[in-house]
Every structure is written in C-alpha cells, then in structure tokens.
Write an enzyme that holds these catalytic residues in place. Structure first.
Site, PDB file in Angstrom:
ATOM      1  N   TYR A 136      44.504  52.065  28.410  1.00 35.89           N
ATOM      2  CA  TYR A 136      45.218  50.990  27.721  1.00 35.89           C
ATOM      3  C   TYR A 136      44.207  50.093  27.020  1.00 35.89           C
ATOM      4  O   TYR A 136      43.080  49.896  27.508  1.00 35.89           O
ATOM      5  CB  TYR A 136      46.003  50.136  28.715  1.00 35.89           C
ATOM      6  CG  TYR A 136      47.285  50.748  29.215  1.00 35.89           C
ATOM      7  CD1 TYR A 136      48.485  50.535  28.530  1.00 35.89           C
ATOM      8  CD2 TYR A 136      47.309  51.523  30.364  1.00 35.89           C
ATOM      9  CE1 TYR A 136      49.669  51.093  28.988  1.00 35.89           C
ATOM     10  CE2 TYR A 136      48.489  52.087  30.823  1.00 35.89           C
ATOM     11  CZ  TYR A 136      49.662  51.864  30.129  1.00 35.89           C
ATOM     12  OH  TYR A 136      50.838  52.422  30.578  1.00 35.89           O
ATOM     13  N   ASP A 187      56.765  49.148  28.927  1.00 32.98           N
ATOM     14  CA  ASP A 187      57.644  47.978  28.971  1.00 32.98           C
ATOM     15  C   ASP A 187      58.048  47.536  27.573  1.00 32.98           C
ATOM     16  O   ASP A 187      57.469  47.962  26.564  1.00 32.98           O
ATOM     17  CB  ASP A 187      56.920  46.815  29.660  1.00 32.98           C
ATOM     18  CG  ASP A 187      56.639  47.077  31.118  1.00 32.98           C
ATOM     19  OD1 ASP A 187      57.317  47.936  31.710  1.00 32.98           O
ATOM     20  OD2 ASP A 187      55.739  46.402  31.668  1.00 32.98           O
TER      21      ASP A 187
END
EC number: 5.4.99.12
Length: 258
Positions: free
Chosen positions: A115, A57
């Site tokens: 992540y 994103d």
C-alpha cells in the site's frame, strides 16, 4: 459437474473516490457492483461469479489488484477487453486477462500486498489535490516519521492498530517493509510543493490497519508505538484512522502455483 467450469484472471485498477468500497451494497456505487453490471452487459447474460483479491474500503484506490471471473462457457476476452473498459467509464480498468484453472483460489494465492499513502502538510494545499492526497498539519518531522515507520517491520500483534470487528481472534500480521519518502507522484499544477508517501508491504492487513499506522506515524512518539506493539492487549485509547483518500493498493503479488 461444476456449473461454471471456466475461470479467468484479470488485473485491474480503479479510482476509489467514486465508490463506497469494493463489496456490493444495496443502492450504493461499489467496485464489485459495477464490475458485475458491466461484464454481464458486455457478455449479454447474467450467468457469472466474480471474486476480488482485496476488499478495499470506501474511498481507497487500487493501482494493481486482481479479479477472478467464473463462467459457464468459454470466452475469448482479449477482443472484448476494450469494450469492457469503455463501459467501465475510466473509473475502473481491466489491464490484462488470462485463463486460469478453475480450482485456482485467488484469495489464498495473495502472497503479499503493498500500500502507498500520499499526504502533504503544505499550508497552501489546493482542494483539487485532495483527489489523491490527504492534507495534514503539525505532523512529526520526516526523520521521526521514518523512525516510527520502521517500528512496524516484523511480525506483531496489531490489535492496537486496527478496527476490531466480527469474531476475529488472530491479530498477528507480518510487515516486510515500511518507509516514508518524498515523491513527485500525482504531480500537477495544483500539487503542493512537498508530497510524502508512506509505503508498506506485508503478507496481509487487518481492517483499517494501514490507516491507523499512518496516523501513529504522523503524531505518535516512538515510545507510544512501541508500547502498543509490545502490550497489544492493554486497553489503549483507540488510534484515530487516517482519511481514506490518500490510500492506494499499489501492488498485489500472487502465487500463481496456489
């Protein structure tokens, strides 16, 4: 006959704050768009196709991802890797390159991703630290955050912890590990005295899943998380999405036999 029979696999890193995400958008700076422009410029032609292992994103950075490039003619990329990186201006970097079979499917070969989300609840948070960290306040204790994080481990229906879009019907994902710890990553003279990291490893993630998990870890009780995981189809109030600027795609593991 395949129009672009030669394929190359690149390991890449990029600083997400400079881009409006991975995917190309008209008149917007994106990672995919810049990669295409630079590779075309250095090679001196337009005839190529590019696929990324992750569509991050806007604002999300990447320490280790992959790009597959398809070309009509064979190219020795090693001698021109420095030229590619020079033209990428330090915002994106090709770390390595190797030829890969044309039928290698980069998307399907992603075995797992890790992540990391960096944040601090320091009252003296310096604006310069916001390049890599998110500033938060009145969050749970470290012990409670660690307990919250552990609830996500395993296979769950995460529809209560993602942004639902399109025609997606499968919301089950497997989290292999989830933990929170103090870290000295990104430590500079402007860094707060304490930096925390949420690290999560999974076989795949839904849209905004990690950032909504982060918010829940910060502010939810154990029961609030358990209830949403155990009854995902209930009409729950939407979980807010944590800011993108603390999130980094830390590691991507490929199955190179795919």
């Amino acid at each position: 006959m395949l129009s672009r029979p030669f394929s190359y696999l690149f390991s890449i890193s990029y600083y997400g704050a400079r881009f409006k995400g991975w995917a190309k958008q008209k008149e917007q700076p994106t990672v995919e768009g810049k990669l295409e422009r630079v590779v075309r410029f250095v090679l001196g032609h337009e005839d190529l196709r590019l696929i990324g292992s992750s569509r991050t994103d806007s604002g999300v950075s990447c320490r280790q991802g992959f790009v597959q490039i398809f070309l009509r003619e064979e190219v020795d990329f090693e001698p021109i890797l420095a030229a590619l990186n020079l033209n990428l201006n330090g915002e994106i970097r090709f770390n390595s390159v190797r030829p890969i079979p044309r039928d290698f499917n980069l998307i399907h070969s992603v075995k797992q991703k890790t992540y990391r989300y960096f944040f601090s609840d320091s009252e003296s948070f310096h604006p310069f630290a916001s390049a890599f960290l998110t500033s938060v306040s009145q969050i749970n204790s470290l012990e409670r955050m660690q307990e919250n994080a552990s609830l996500f481990v395993g296979k769950h229906d995460f529809r209560a912890f993602c942004r639902i879009s399109g025609n997606k019907i499968d919301f089950t994902r497997e989290i292999l590990e989830a933990k929170i710890f103090e870290t000295e990553a990104f430590s500079t003279e402007f860094s707060p005295e304490k930096i925390y990291c949420f690290e999560v490893t999974g076989t795949g993630f839904l849209y905004h899943q990690v950032r909504k998990m982060v918010y829940a870890i910060w502010y939810f009780s154990l029961e609030e998380i358990k209830s949403r995981l155990e009854n995902p189809t209930h009409e729950w109030e939407t979980v807010p999405t944590a800011s993108a600027n603390g999130l980094v795609l830390w590691e991507t593991v490929l199955d190179l036999d795919s």
